[in-house]
Design an enzyme around this catalytic site. Structure first.
Site, PDB file in Angstrom:
ATOM      1  N   ARG A  36     -99.808 -67.651  67.766  1.00 52.72           N
ATOM      2  CA  ARG A  36     -98.430 -67.149  67.722  1.00 52.72           C
ATOM      3  C   ARG A  36     -98.059 -66.609  66.331  1.00 52.72           C
ATOM      4  NH1 ARG A  36     -95.021 -71.587  71.328  1.00 52.72           N
ATOM      5  NH2 ARG A  36     -95.083 -70.401  73.271  1.00 52.72           N
ATOM      6  N   LYS A 213     -99.584 -78.426  86.148  1.00 52.33           N
ATOM      7  CA  LYS A 213     -98.165 -78.372  86.508  1.00 52.33           C
ATOM      8  C   LYS A 213     -97.803 -77.209  87.427  1.00 52.33           C
ATOM      9  CE  LYS A 213     -96.055 -80.969  82.804  1.00 52.33           C
ATOM     10  NZ  LYS A 213     -95.515 -80.756  81.467  1.00 52.33           N
ATOM     11  N   GLY A 366    -100.805 -71.911  77.069  1.00 53.58           N
ATOM     12  CA  GLY A 366    -101.613 -72.479  75.993  1.00 53.58           C
ATOM     13  C   GLY A 366    -103.071 -72.732  76.350  1.00 53.58           C
ATOM     14  N   GLY A 389     -93.865 -71.040  79.150  1.00 54.94           N
ATOM     15  CA  GLY A 389     -92.726 -71.085  80.065  1.00 54.94           C
ATOM     16  C   GLY A 389     -92.009 -69.745  80.161  1.00 54.94           C
TER      17      GLY A 389
HETATM   18  C1  3PG Z   1     -92.617 -73.081  73.792  1.00 55.24           C
HETATM   19  O1  3PG Z   1     -93.509 -73.367  73.007  1.00 55.24           O
HETATM   20  O2  3PG Z   1     -92.718 -73.231  75.015  1.00 55.24           O
HETATM   21  C2  3PG Z   1     -91.373 -72.467  73.245  1.00 55.24           C
HETATM   22  O3  3PG Z   1     -91.420 -72.361  71.868  1.00 55.24           O
HETATM   23  C3  3PG Z   1     -90.149 -73.202  73.697  1.00 55.24           C
HETATM   24  O4  3PG Z   1     -90.156 -74.519  73.273  1.00 55.24           O
HETATM   25  P1  3PG Z   1     -89.351 -75.604  74.120  1.00 55.24           P
HETATM   26  O5  3PG Z   1     -90.059 -75.691  75.446  1.00 55.24           O
HETATM   27  O6  3PG Z   1     -89.400 -76.865  73.317  1.00 55.24           O
HETATM   28  O7  3PG Z   1     -87.953 -75.079  74.281  1.00 55.24           O
END
Ligand code: 3PG
Ligand code: MG
Length: 407
Positions: A36, A213, A366, A389
């Protein structure tokens, strides 16, 4: 209003607040996956080239509005300094003015008044990174007071934080009320690549999924499934589907409470859905002698599914080889542990072979990004998303608050 893109705008000699998603894994005080951070470098360099002072901001983890050293962005600041070839410097008050370029990790409590003057005097040859925004309650609450505070440091706002644009925070949404706001280079690329999948489907369109998930992926699967020709399912999601059919899955990893969702997806996409016809299983300890490939109808109570089997690799490969568009999220097994890497690695290589030319390939999440790297295919994928997400929500057809706020 439509989105203003940094790439096609002239932003010069301004102080720019750049929101990024540098929520990366930290291991022993060091960044263990720089993906990232690498991806935001073009935007930082682009802004600097035009004489702008760049104040970078982001979050790490979920410190819930409290200052917590384990969530400090310091490891990110150190790596960013390295990547830019700048000297690292940290301060919580005055900004020094040296001849050479610095990455300044600014640890001061920005809620206090005095910091506005400091930050607005920042020299343009330096890049400033603010400490974790989630140390302040106002960030996740999308508080107008905190958004205004952030806005007071800069003339212009650039959002390059696709990975967190599914969260309505002060630094993704609130701030756009107070500053002229632009879409950064990375965010633009994310939007265009994902829109290409949503709006310009090429057939055969193959979606491949796995991981544990299902709840996170169900929206994207429902939405993409309508247009897909095939949906290849492995990993924990496949186990969940077997369980929904009443089959024995032994000790396999599954997301509890989601069998109904699995059953629903299977029902909705009958004919498109391809489940493994053979699986690699082992006992709880993954003892070498216990490893065997078998039919999913033959999983013992003492066994767990750890990979797709050879027949399934072939079946999935045939679909991938024909595809003109591919979306992949979720590994097909426990690829981190040999010998359970075969399925995921074989398919990653094949997908890489199709990408950038024969098929348009988007992948993200990831574990999927790790698998792509492990297979050496990173450069061969059209778009590796920085969003987990956020990518899945976008592909589900949802509007992301951070992107909507730029309109
Ligand atoms: C992530 O890594 O999914 C984003 O940076 C959002 O983080 P969060 O799910 O803690 O809001
Ligand atoms: Mg997340």
């Amino acid at each position: 209003m439509s989105i203003k893109y940094l790439r096609t705008s002239k932003i010069q000699n301004k102080t720019v607040l750049l929101r990024v998603d540098v929520n990366v894994p930290i291991d022993n005080g060091k960044v263990s996956d720089p993906f990232r951070i690498e991806q935001i470098l073009p935007t930082i360099k682009h802004l600097q080239k035009d004489g702008n002072t760049v104040i970078v901001c982001g979050h790490l983890g979920r410190p819930k509005g409290k200052k917590d050293p384990q969530f400090s962005l310091k490891p990110v600041a150190e790596l960013l300094a390295d990547m830019l070839g700048y000297k690292y410097l940290e301060t919580d008050h005055a900004l020094p003015d040296y001849e050479i370029n610095h990455l300044i990790f600014y640890k001061g409590n920005i809620a206090e008044e005095k910091h506005q003057a400091q930050l607005s005097m920042a020299p343009s040859k330096d890049v400033i990174l603010l400490e974790n925004l989630r140390f302040y309650e106002g960030e996740e609450e999308n508080s107008p007071v905190f958004a205004k505070k952030l806005a007071s440091f800069a003339d212009v706002y650039v959002n390059d934080a696709f990975g967190v644009d599914h969260r309505a925070a002060a630094s993704t949404v609130g701030i756009t009320k107070y500053l002229d706001s632009y879409c950064g280079l990375l965010l633009e690329q994310e939007i265009k690549s994902l829109d290409n999948v949503l709006k310009h489907v090429k057939h055969p369109f193959v979606v491949m999924t796995g991981g544990i998930k299902l709840s996170e992926k169900v929206g994207a699967l429902e939405n993409l499934g309508k247009k897909a020709d095939k949906i290849l399912v492995g990993g924990g999601v496949a186990n969940l589907m077997y369980k929904a059919k009443g089959m024995e899955v032994g000790l396999s990893k599954i997301q509890e409470g989601e069998t109904k969702t699995a059953w629903q997806i299977e029902k909705n996409f009958k004919g498109k859905l391809v489940l493994p016809t053979d699986v690699v299983v082992a006992d709880e300890k993954m003892d070498k002698d216990s490893i065997r490939a078998t039919s999913p109808h033959d999983i013992r109570k003492t066994e767990q599914v750890l990979d797709i089997g050879p027949k399934t690799i072939l079946a999935f490969a045939n679909e991938i080889k024909a595809a003109k568009m591919i979306v992949w999220s979720g590994p097909l097994g426990l690829f981190e542990k040999k010998p359970f890497h075969h399925g995921t690695m074989a398919l990653a290589r094949l997908i890489g072979g199709r990408g950038k030319g024969i098929a348009f390939v988007v992948a993200g999440g990831g574990d999927t990004v790790d698998a792509i790297r492990q297979a050496g295919q990173f450069e061969h994928i059209d778009h590796v998303s920085t969003g987990g997400g956020a990518m899945l929500e976008y592909l589900a057809g949802k509007k992301l608050p951070g992107i909507e706020a730029l309109k």
